[in-house]
Design an enzyme around this catalytic site. Sequence first.
Site, PDB file in Angstrom:
ATOM      1  N   HIS A   3     -45.137  77.898   5.246  1.00 59.00           N
ATOM      2  CA  HIS A   3     -44.076  77.326   5.500  1.00 59.00           C
ATOM      3  C   HIS A   3     -44.145  77.213   7.055  1.00 59.00           C
ATOM      4  CE1 HIS A   3     -41.350  76.036   2.684  1.00 59.00           C
ATOM      5  NE2 HIS A   3     -41.596  76.906   1.979  1.00 59.00           N
ATOM      6  N   CYS A  26     -44.972  72.680   0.971  1.00 56.41           N
ATOM      7  CA  CYS A  26     -44.359  73.123  -0.333  1.00 56.41           C
ATOM      8  C   CYS A  26     -43.646  72.032  -1.042  1.00 56.41           C
ATOM      9  CB  CYS A  26     -43.065  74.332  -0.027  1.00 56.41           C
ATOM     10  SG  CYS A  26     -42.728  75.240  -0.983  1.00 56.41           S
TER      11      CYS A  26
HETATM   12  N1  GLN Z   1     -37.846  73.406  -4.478  1.00 63.31           N
HETATM   13  C1  GLN Z   1     -39.326  73.594  -4.682  1.00 63.31           C
HETATM   14  C2  GLN Z   1     -39.654  75.030  -5.353  1.00 63.31           C
HETATM   15  O1  GLN Z   1     -38.844  75.692  -5.422  1.00 63.31           O
HETATM   16  C3  GLN Z   1     -39.882  73.471  -3.238  1.00 63.31           C
HETATM   17  C4  GLN Z   1     -39.681  74.642  -2.537  1.00 63.31           C
HETATM   18  C5  GLN Z   1     -39.886  74.682  -1.099  1.00 63.31           C
HETATM   19  O2  GLN Z   1     -40.194  73.526  -0.561  1.00 63.31           O
HETATM   20  N2  GLN Z   1     -39.895  75.668  -0.633  1.00 63.31           N
HETATM   21  O3  GLN Z   1     -40.879  75.063  -5.633  1.00 63.31           O
END
Ligand code: GLN
Length: 264
Positions: A207, A95
């Site tokens: 994740h 992510c």
């Molecule tokens: N801040 C980034 C987004 O909202 C990454 C989010 C995350 O790592 N889950 O896309």
Amino acid sequence: MELSIGWLYPKLMSTYGDRGNVICVQRRCQWRNIGVSIIPLDREADSAQFSKVDIIVGGGAQDRQQEIVMRDLQGAKAAAFRNKIESGTPGVFTCGSPQLLGRYYEPALGQRIEGLGLLDLVSKHPGIEANRCIGNVVFEITATPLAKELQALWDEDPIIIGFENHGGRTYLDSVQPLGKVIVGYGNNGEDKTEGAFYHNAIATYSHGPLLSKNPFITDWLIKTALQIKYQKEINLSKLDDSVAIAGRKAMLQRLELSQLIVTK
Ligand code: GLN
């Protein structure tokens, strides 16, 4: 045999539970009597620490933390990191991490954050009013040669079961996607691509339970890292994955994808 896991900015990039991925690599090494150490690759680390790791794990973060990380990941550290990825060190980046490995990330608020440019992709957050992409995700790994290597380890099509939570949307340029979305948003909710694969770096929006729900990816990381380090073919001993397999079946049933269940 032993391996060092480099964990990218654990304090700044652990917002979404991605330390689970670090624990999975650690445990599956320990269960096979492979020595394992965890090296934080953070603001206190120098480039020598980046250079000595055998596997790299990077998690998700909020936009603000991503900006702090990119201010730190410069110069000799960035060069050492780039060199690791370019020379085939295996890694899993989730992510916020792939957003930083790409050319740039445009956060919900504030200035564009320049990335390392390792992955030929860009990510853009459409703004605080836009829906986040949240939920269970299922995708099939299509990247080469990864898909074939995973099939050999797991004896079935590499179907990934995960969970995504992101505001940013990622658009690939020349880098190959990691996989094709079956359920969920993936990179941008439009083109059905999920993640990216470059040398041995796995980039994904899925994740921290990723490696526990999909143990064959964990084993691929360990096998690839050992083969590079010890310069010989490695065949990992089998572990009891019955709990992970039962969990996968339950999720596929819940998502009405029973046709993807393979009886083992
Ligand atoms: N801040 C980034 C987004 O909202 C990454 C989010 C995350 O790592 N889950 O896309």
